[in-house]
Design an enzyme around this catalytic site. Sequence first.
Site, PDB file in Angstrom:
ATOM      1  N   GLY A  11      -8.544  -8.332  -3.754  1.00 45.37           N
ATOM      2  CA  GLY A  11      -9.346  -8.321  -5.166  1.00 45.37           C
ATOM      3  C   GLY A  11     -10.262  -8.153  -5.298  1.00 45.37           C
ATOM      4  N   ILE A 269     -17.651  -8.331   1.059  1.00 45.89           N
ATOM      5  CA  ILE A 269     -16.950  -8.562   0.361  1.00 45.89           C
ATOM      6  C   ILE A 269     -15.531  -9.149  -0.157  1.00 45.89           C
ATOM      7  CG2 ILE A 269     -16.907 -10.990  -1.623  1.00 45.89           C
ATOM      8  CD1 ILE A 269     -19.742 -11.185  -1.075  1.00 45.89           C
ATOM      9  N   SER A 270     -14.592  -9.591   0.318  1.00 41.40           N
ATOM     10  CA  SER A 270     -13.387  -9.035  -0.180  1.00 41.40           C
ATOM     11  C   SER A 270     -13.061  -7.273   0.270  1.00 41.40           C
ATOM     12  CB  SER A 270     -12.717  -9.083  -1.716  1.00 41.40           C
ATOM     13  OG  SER A 270     -11.558  -8.786  -2.303  1.00 41.40           O
ATOM     14  N   MET A 271     -12.624  -6.891  -0.667  1.00 41.22           N
ATOM     15  CA  MET A 271     -11.847  -5.585   0.145  1.00 41.22           C
ATOM     16  C   MET A 271     -13.422  -4.607   0.946  1.00 41.22           C
ATOM     17  SD  MET A 271     -10.944  -2.113  -1.610  1.00 41.22           S
ATOM     18  CE  MET A 271     -10.119  -0.600  -1.101  1.00 41.22           C
TER      19      MET A 271
END
Length: 448
Positions: A11, A269-271
């Site tokens: 996400g 952040i995230s990916m």
Amino acid sequence: MSLPVRYLLLGGVILFGFLILSCSATDEISPQPVINVNTTCSPFMVNDPEFDFELKRTLSSMYSGGSDLGEVIATASRIKPLNYENWYTEWTKTADHFKKVGDTAYEQGHLVSAHDAWLRAQTYYRTAEFFLHRNPDDPRILTSWKNSVDTFRAAMELDPVHMEIVSIPYENTTLPGYFYSADESGEKKPLLIIQTGYDGTQEELYSNALEGVKRGYNVLTFEGPGQGEVIRVQKIPFRYDWEKVVGPVLDYATSRPDVDSERIGMWGISMGGYFVPRAAAFDNRIHAIIADSAIYDMANEQISQFRMGFPDPQNVTREDVFDFIRENKDYVNEDMYARMKNSTSLDWAMTQGMYVFDVPTPADVMLTYEPYTLEGVIENITAATLVCDGISDSKIGGQAQSFYEALKCPKTYLVFTDEFCAGEHCQLGASGISYQEKLDWLDDQLHP
């Protein structure tokens, strides 16, 4: 053969109930997460995991004034279950309303109210656009995105923190960025570069940037291939070799007279938890990184699930799985499209993947992940590394420990639990806990 398929969903921040383990590159300590799952953390407002996650994401912007509780609840109450069009319509109504509130306040000289209304409107426009990527040519994608960017920039003209819109040279084009100054002195400061992930925009990083500024960092956010403006306007998709993206960003950053090139940190952040470590493995200008959440192999989940469809799964290699997908694309696509009809999360993950990777089918999305691994490069990271893990991460959990164990650099392992609902992906909904722990660690590395 019966083949179970459950796709990896990526996400886009946020502890009491956490475990910290620190050690040097030579320590043999293996982190053991404390499991403390609080089932009351979800669902929040809608009994669908993807809609629920995005509602929490929008509400989390409240921490820095980017949304408000009543506005989010009222909008959510008008949304029909699992209806993408209704989601777009209702969030756009809310965004338009507060843009108009901001416009009126500005015309009447109420600049604080204008700033605050525009800041909330930009979040609601971004939320409205989120599920539109099934049709990459949908004109509402650009309209909603531009409305979000425009209202954000209007708000920043009135913001007490100085933010500069920058263009970063990259190959034959430029990457968009925002540079937030810790103060007006122009003196060299440590730099925190913040990197979004699979579906984020840099406007969403405003809250993260403010936290850095409060601690004395200059902060640079940017969007690379596959993200924000770069995919929507320039149509440049993601690439696995992210060091070729971050290199030019660092070239730009270190050319500025107000950046201390000996104190540069990156927060992925995230990916971004794959992108930032990947870049750090190739560029020692980065002195500290936060992998949030830590990703060792972007294809980890799909490989695990595909293996279970083979007669002898323990002997099935990563290469075997990708060979199977290549040789059976029609079957894989048929299976995936059937499953997508019954899962909002899977449907969104695949349509988003086709959009940001610029590929035509779910099988192609899966195949795109083949080179997205840190195997063979993670051991080259020399920057001090904070490895973040959420005990209830619904997106990309389960890789942080293997990531941590593969590192050869100074490292810290941080597990967020659900005592105060901080165990979700990137600690969604627990901003105060998240910022405290992650940025306290960064302060200890870079000493702003």
